[in-house]
Design a protein around this motif. Sequence first.
Motif, PDB file in Angstrom:
ATOM      1  N   ALA A  87       0.834  -1.205   0.000  1.00  0.00           N
ATOM      2  CA  ALA A  87       0.000   0.000   0.000  1.00  0.00           C
ATOM      3  C   ALA A  87       0.869   1.254   0.000  1.00  0.00           C
ATOM      4  O   ALA A  87       0.591   2.227  -0.713  1.00  0.00           O
ATOM      5  CB  ALA A  87      -0.925  -0.009   1.217  1.00  0.00           C
ATOM      6  N   ILE A  88       1.943   1.248   0.809  1.00  0.00           N
ATOM      7  CA  ILE A  88       2.869   2.385   0.833  1.00  0.00           C
ATOM      8  C   ILE A  88       3.471   2.600  -0.550  1.00  0.00           C
ATOM      9  O   ILE A  88       3.513   3.730  -1.072  1.00  0.00           O
ATOM     10  CB  ILE A  88       3.977   2.148   1.872  1.00  0.00           C
ATOM     11  CG1 ILE A  88       3.395   2.133   3.284  1.00  0.00           C
ATOM     12  CG2 ILE A  88       5.072   3.218   1.763  1.00  0.00           C
ATOM     13  CD1 ILE A  88       4.373   1.687   4.358  1.00  0.00           C
ATOM     14  N   ASN A  89       3.934   1.527  -1.176  1.00  0.00           N
ATOM     15  CA  ASN A  89       4.564   1.649  -2.486  1.00  0.00           C
ATOM     16  C   ASN A  89       3.583   2.112  -3.556  1.00  0.00           C
ATOM     17  O   ASN A  89       3.967   2.861  -4.469  1.00  0.00           O
ATOM     18  CB  ASN A  89       5.206   0.319  -2.885  1.00  0.00           C
ATOM     19  CG  ASN A  89       6.523   0.078  -2.174  1.00  0.00           C
ATOM     20  OD1 ASN A  89       7.355   0.970  -2.096  1.00  0.00           O
ATOM     21  ND2 ASN A  89       6.712  -1.112  -1.649  1.00  0.00           N
ATOM     22  N   LEU A  90       2.326   1.683  -3.465  1.00  0.00           N
ATOM     23  CA  LEU A  90       1.321   2.153  -4.416  1.00  0.00           C
ATOM     24  C   LEU A  90       1.170   3.663  -4.342  1.00  0.00           C
ATOM     25  O   LEU A  90       1.131   4.355  -5.363  1.00  0.00           O
ATOM     26  CB  LEU A  90      -0.025   1.469  -4.136  1.00  0.00           C
ATOM     27  CG  LEU A  90      -1.224   2.014  -4.920  1.00  0.00           C
ATOM     28  CD1 LEU A  90      -1.019   1.874  -6.420  1.00  0.00           C
ATOM     29  CD2 LEU A  90      -2.514   1.323  -4.485  1.00  0.00           C
ATOM     30  N   VAL A  91       1.105   4.192  -3.123  1.00  0.00           N
ATOM     31  CA  VAL A  91       0.951   5.640  -2.947  1.00  0.00           C
ATOM     32  C   VAL A  91       2.180   6.381  -3.476  1.00  0.00           C
ATOM     33  O   VAL A  91       2.062   7.385  -4.187  1.00  0.00           O
ATOM     34  CB  VAL A  91       0.710   5.976  -1.463  1.00  0.00           C
ATOM     35  CG1 VAL A  91       0.758   7.477  -1.233  1.00  0.00           C
ATOM     36  CG2 VAL A  91      -0.636   5.419  -1.004  1.00  0.00           C
ATOM     37  N   LEU A  92       3.367   5.883  -3.146  1.00  0.00           N
ATOM     38  CA  LEU A  92       4.587   6.563  -3.587  1.00  0.00           C
ATOM     39  C   LEU A  92       4.730   6.505  -5.110  1.00  0.00           C
ATOM     40  O   LEU A  92       5.146   7.488  -5.738  1.00  0.00           O
ATOM     41  CB  LEU A  92       5.803   5.932  -2.916  1.00  0.00           C
ATOM     42  CG  LEU A  92       5.874   6.098  -1.396  1.00  0.00           C
ATOM     43  CD1 LEU A  92       7.066   5.334  -0.830  1.00  0.00           C
ATOM     44  CD2 LEU A  92       5.955   7.568  -1.003  1.00  0.00           C
ATOM     45  N   ALA A 196      -6.591  15.055   5.505  1.00  0.00           N
ATOM     46  CA  ALA A 196      -5.588  14.316   4.744  1.00  0.00           C
ATOM     47  C   ALA A 196      -6.117  13.998   3.352  1.00  0.00           C
ATOM     48  O   ALA A 196      -7.329  13.947   3.110  1.00  0.00           O
ATOM     49  CB  ALA A 196      -5.198  13.037   5.473  1.00  0.00           C
ATOM     50  N   THR A 197      -5.189  13.759   2.426  1.00  0.00           N
ATOM     51  CA  THR A 197      -5.542  13.424   1.050  1.00  0.00           C
ATOM     52  C   THR A 197      -5.709  11.922   0.868  1.00  0.00           C
ATOM     53  O   THR A 197      -6.595  11.467   0.141  1.00  0.00           O
ATOM     54  CB  THR A 197      -4.448  13.920   0.086  1.00  0.00           C
ATOM     55  OG1 THR A 197      -4.101  15.265   0.397  1.00  0.00           O
ATOM     56  CG2 THR A 197      -4.915  13.832  -1.361  1.00  0.00           C
ATOM     57  N   VAL A 198      -4.828  11.157   1.501  1.00  0.00           N
ATOM     58  CA  VAL A 198      -4.827   9.696   1.382  1.00  0.00           C
ATOM     59  C   VAL A 198      -4.657   9.100   2.768  1.00  0.00           C
ATOM     60  O   VAL A 198      -3.877   9.591   3.577  1.00  0.00           O
ATOM     61  CB  VAL A 198      -3.680   9.211   0.463  1.00  0.00           C
ATOM     62  CG1 VAL A 198      -3.647   7.683   0.410  1.00  0.00           C
ATOM     63  CG2 VAL A 198      -3.811   9.792  -0.937  1.00  0.00           C
ATOM     64  N   SER A 199      -5.393   8.028   3.038  1.00  0.00           N
ATOM     65  CA  SER A 199      -5.197   7.244   4.254  1.00  0.00           C
ATOM     66  C   SER A 199      -4.887   5.816   3.843  1.00  0.00           C
ATOM     67  O   SER A 199      -5.591   5.230   3.019  1.00  0.00           O
ATOM     68  CB  SER A 199      -6.450   7.277   5.135  1.00  0.00           C
ATOM     69  OG  SER A 199      -6.269   6.487   6.297  1.00  0.00           O
ATOM     70  N   LEU A 200      -3.818   5.266   4.390  1.00  0.00           N
ATOM     71  CA  LEU A 200      -3.476   3.879   4.080  1.00  0.00           C
ATOM     72  C   LEU A 200      -3.357   3.075   5.374  1.00  0.00           C
ATOM     73  O   LEU A 200      -3.109   3.633   6.440  1.00  0.00           O
ATOM     74  CB  LEU A 200      -2.196   3.798   3.252  1.00  0.00           C
ATOM     75  CG  LEU A 200      -0.883   4.271   3.867  1.00  0.00           C
ATOM     76  CD1 LEU A 200      -0.189   3.175   4.657  1.00  0.00           C
ATOM     77  CD2 LEU A 200       0.057   4.776   2.774  1.00  0.00           C
ATOM     78  N   MET A 201      -3.543   1.772   5.262  1.00  0.00           N
ATOM     79  CA  MET A 201      -3.477   0.904   6.434  1.00  0.00           C
ATOM     80  C   MET A 201      -2.831  -0.423   6.065  1.00  0.00           C
ATOM     81  O   MET A 201      -2.958  -0.889   4.928  1.00  0.00           O
ATOM     82  CB  MET A 201      -4.879   0.600   6.983  1.00  0.00           C
ATOM     83  CG  MET A 201      -5.672   1.788   7.474  1.00  0.00           C
ATOM     84  SD  MET A 201      -7.186   1.290   8.346  1.00  0.00           S
ATOM     85  CE  MET A 201      -8.110   0.476   7.040  1.00  0.00           C
TER      86      MET A 201
END
Length: 389
Positions: A87-92, A196-201
């Motif tokens: 999920a982190i890598n998708l956002v980046l 916030a713009t994006v929330s990831l978990m």
Amino acid sequence: MQLETDLLHIGRPQSGPASVNPPVVRTSTVTFDSLAQMRDTKRRREQGERPFSYGRRGTPTTYALEDAVSRLEGAEQTLLTPSGVAAINLVLMTLARPGAQIIVADSVYQPLRRIVDGWLRPWGVRVDYFDGSVAHLQSLLTDDTCLVYTEVPGSLVYEMQDLPALAALTSAREIPLVVDNTWASGVLMQPLSLGATVSLMAGTKYVVGHSDVMMGSVSANGETGRRLREMAVTLGQSLSSDDAYLALRGLRTLACRMDAHGRHAEALGGWLCEQPRVARVHQPCRPEHPGHAWWQRDFRGSNGLLTLEFEREVSDAQVDALVDSLALFGIGSSWGGYESLALPCNVAAARSLSTEWSSRGPCLRLHVGLEAVEDLQADLAQAWQAVLR
């Protein structure tokens, strides 16, 4: 309806005799009655709809989980990934770009630093860390800042931040603010509602709740959500229907599980504060915790995490012996499941800006599970007696 009620009903079949939960749809290929139908499905997908068209793009089972997590996060849409790191890598991959700057909170999940050093910097992205304060962030912003990434509370010792103030600052400059929301897992705090713009978990943790599924989620609104979905398809990121079914089952009981985790951890944290050789207990719900007022303002409760900081005279070997003496606390690097866990942590190695941790005592992170508090306390007491008496 209240969130607790919605989580029990969203994503379930709405009419006719049906199973309580959506069935597991396992497929790669989806067939159509005609080319016209297939082309119409593609047209609807390009217009932003979510038709059932191919297994990698999602199934009715994964769509049900997406809808439930979107309700949990207060988002228009959610993308599912194979893990929290995915999920982190998708956002980046979606929001960062070579030649631009991203700013990362110093207290983030430690594997993010490996992503920064192993991929982002070599890719040509400039990365700066900030201490979590609005003033420090403002001093680092430039005309080509393309992303600010934070985690609230911070990893390991739960540093609090004024999230609405950070959001106001980044929003005024039209810079996306991404928040790792794993600690609160939506049921305790919704970053999008705070600006916030994006929330990831890492759904692996509290959303699944049973330590048997790897899963991540990314939630956003509007154009950002559309871009994230396109990138997820481009990267081939998807979640199996079997894992989605298990995660949806876990999510149904998330609210009541989190309430029990929070109550147990708060009770145990109070007892641990009184034990010999403990310098402090790091836990946002404690009044002495830095930023406690922000926690009271922005969060609906607490979870099962707390971190013990021992006096400097306590050695790492003693902390290791204490962990090995525990019977009910497992030794594992994850958390969020029903079981209690204990793991020593090196805060100094996980911070770039703060140097004070190298001169402080060792730390031990506990995840307090759903066992009876009296039994967990007795287990810790016998370990204390054996090692730190």
